[in-house]
Design a protein around this motif. Structure first.
Motif, short mmCIF file in Angstrom:
data_model
loop_
_atom_site.label_atom_id
_atom_site.label_comp_id
_atom_site.label_asym_id
_atom_site.label_seq_id
_atom_site.Cartn_x
_atom_site.Cartn_y
_atom_site.Cartn_z
N SER A 194 0.82 -1.21 0.00
CA SER A 194 0.00 0.00 0.00
C SER A 194 0.86 1.26 0.00
O SER A 194 0.44 2.30 -0.54
N VAL A 195 2.04 1.19 0.58
CA VAL A 195 2.96 2.33 0.55
C VAL A 195 3.64 2.41 -0.82
O VAL A 195 3.76 3.49 -1.41
N MET A 196 4.09 1.30 -1.33
CA MET A 196 4.77 1.29 -2.62
C MET A 196 3.85 1.73 -3.76
O MET A 196 4.33 2.21 -4.79
N ASN A 197 2.55 1.58 -3.58
CA ASN A 197 1.58 1.96 -4.61
C ASN A 197 1.17 3.42 -4.54
O ASN A 197 0.33 3.87 -5.34
N LEU A 215 -1.31 9.76 0.38
CA LEU A 215 -0.30 10.80 0.59
C LEU A 215 -0.53 12.01 -0.32
O LEU A 215 -0.41 13.16 0.11
N GLU A 216 -0.86 11.76 -1.57
CA GLU A 216 -1.08 12.85 -2.51
C GLU A 216 -2.24 13.75 -2.06
O GLU A 216 -2.13 14.98 -2.06
N ASP A 227 -1.85 -1.98 8.88
CA ASP A 227 -2.89 -1.14 8.29
C ASP A 227 -2.62 -0.89 6.81
O ASP A 227 -1.62 -1.36 6.26
N PHE A 228 -3.48 -0.11 6.17
CA PHE A 228 -3.48 -0.05 4.70
C PHE A 228 -3.91 1.34 4.24
O PHE A 228 -4.88 1.90 4.76
N TRP A 229 -3.18 1.88 3.27
CA TRP A 229 -3.54 3.15 2.64
C TRP A 229 -4.03 2.92 1.22
O TRP A 229 -3.48 2.09 0.49
#
Length: 250
Positions: A23-26, A98-99, A91-93
């Motif tokens: 989820s961070v790498m995406n 971030l944007e 957890d998951f974003w």
């Protein structure tokens, strides 16, 4: 120097860690550093993180198991980004988290902001209505319920400084947010669902009856309130916590 520093404590999180990493790498916003402090895991968490070949990810291993607050503080000490945000290792974003958050912080001239998040089971299937970012947050209204969740909030460390977590408290996130909101008038809501929170059945934060004393100490020891005032806010917190997770109200 990256715009965003992501702070993550990790302890025996191998079961969900790969989804969190993905989820961070995406993220569509790429100007970040990710500071992960492993709190002496006994599973494969460290090995999973070490497999990632990305210089933006900075892994540290604590010298001793000191809890999530201690692990976050170790990462915060090394953080260089202007905007500080938090993501636990299970957890998951959503890809635009971030944007959207950085854009909102700049547009609104916000010092603290928070978004909606989905409340899910361990398979990330929503279980109750999304938690809504529908109110401006102040020190006074945060005393009665902690609307600022670590996984869906961000603050501007250039304007308010870094705020560390009190160690030894099971309510360290609430104390940290209260201390930040002593410095500024409001935190602003972004009413979009951009994160997913896993509601584990064994989670300490969901067993309200087990942490009433710890919550009382937030007011009595950390806010230096009187006994009567501390009991008043503890009662409000308990009622709001029941309403927050009860399917009757969601």
């Amino acid at each position: 120097m990256p715009q965003v520093s992501i702070i993550t404590p990790c302890y025996n999180s191998a079961r969900f860690l790969e989804e969190t990493i993905q989820s961070v790498m995406n993220q569509t916003f790429t100007d970040w550093e990710w500071l992960i402090t492993d709190d002496k895991s006994t599973d494969d968490s460290v090995e999973i993180i070490q497999k990632i070949n990305d210089p933006r990810i900075k892994l540290s291993v604590a010298e001793k198991n000191g809890g999530a607050g201690h692990a976050r503080n170790l990462s915060l000490e090394k953080a260089t980004g202007r905007y500080i945000t938090f993501l636990d290792a299970d957890d998951f974003w959503e890809p635009d988290f971030l944007e959207e958050m950085v854009s909102f912080m700049k547009q609104e001239n916000a010092e603290i902001a928070y978004s909606n998040y989905a409340r899910c089971d361990e398979q990330l299937v929503p279980q109750i209505e999304d938690f809504k970012a529908d109110k401006e947050v102040t020190f006074d209204n945060l005393l009665k319920t902690c609307r600022l969740s670590l996984l869906s909030s961000m603050y501007d460390s250039q304007r308010v400084g870094k705020e560390y977590f009190p160690e030894g408290s099971k309510r360290e996130d609430h104390v940290m947010w209260l201390n930040l909101l002593k410095k500024i008038p409001i935190g602003k809501p972004l009413p979009k669902t951009m994160a997913k929170y896993r509601m584990h059945s064994t989670s300490v934060s969901r067993k309200k009856q087990h942490i009433v004393k710890d919550q009382y100490l937030v007011y009595k020891d950390f806010m230096k309130f009187s006994t009567l005032k501390s009991l008043y806010y503890t009662a409000n917190w308990a009622l709001n916590g029941f309403m927050k997770y009860s399917k009757i109200f969601n």
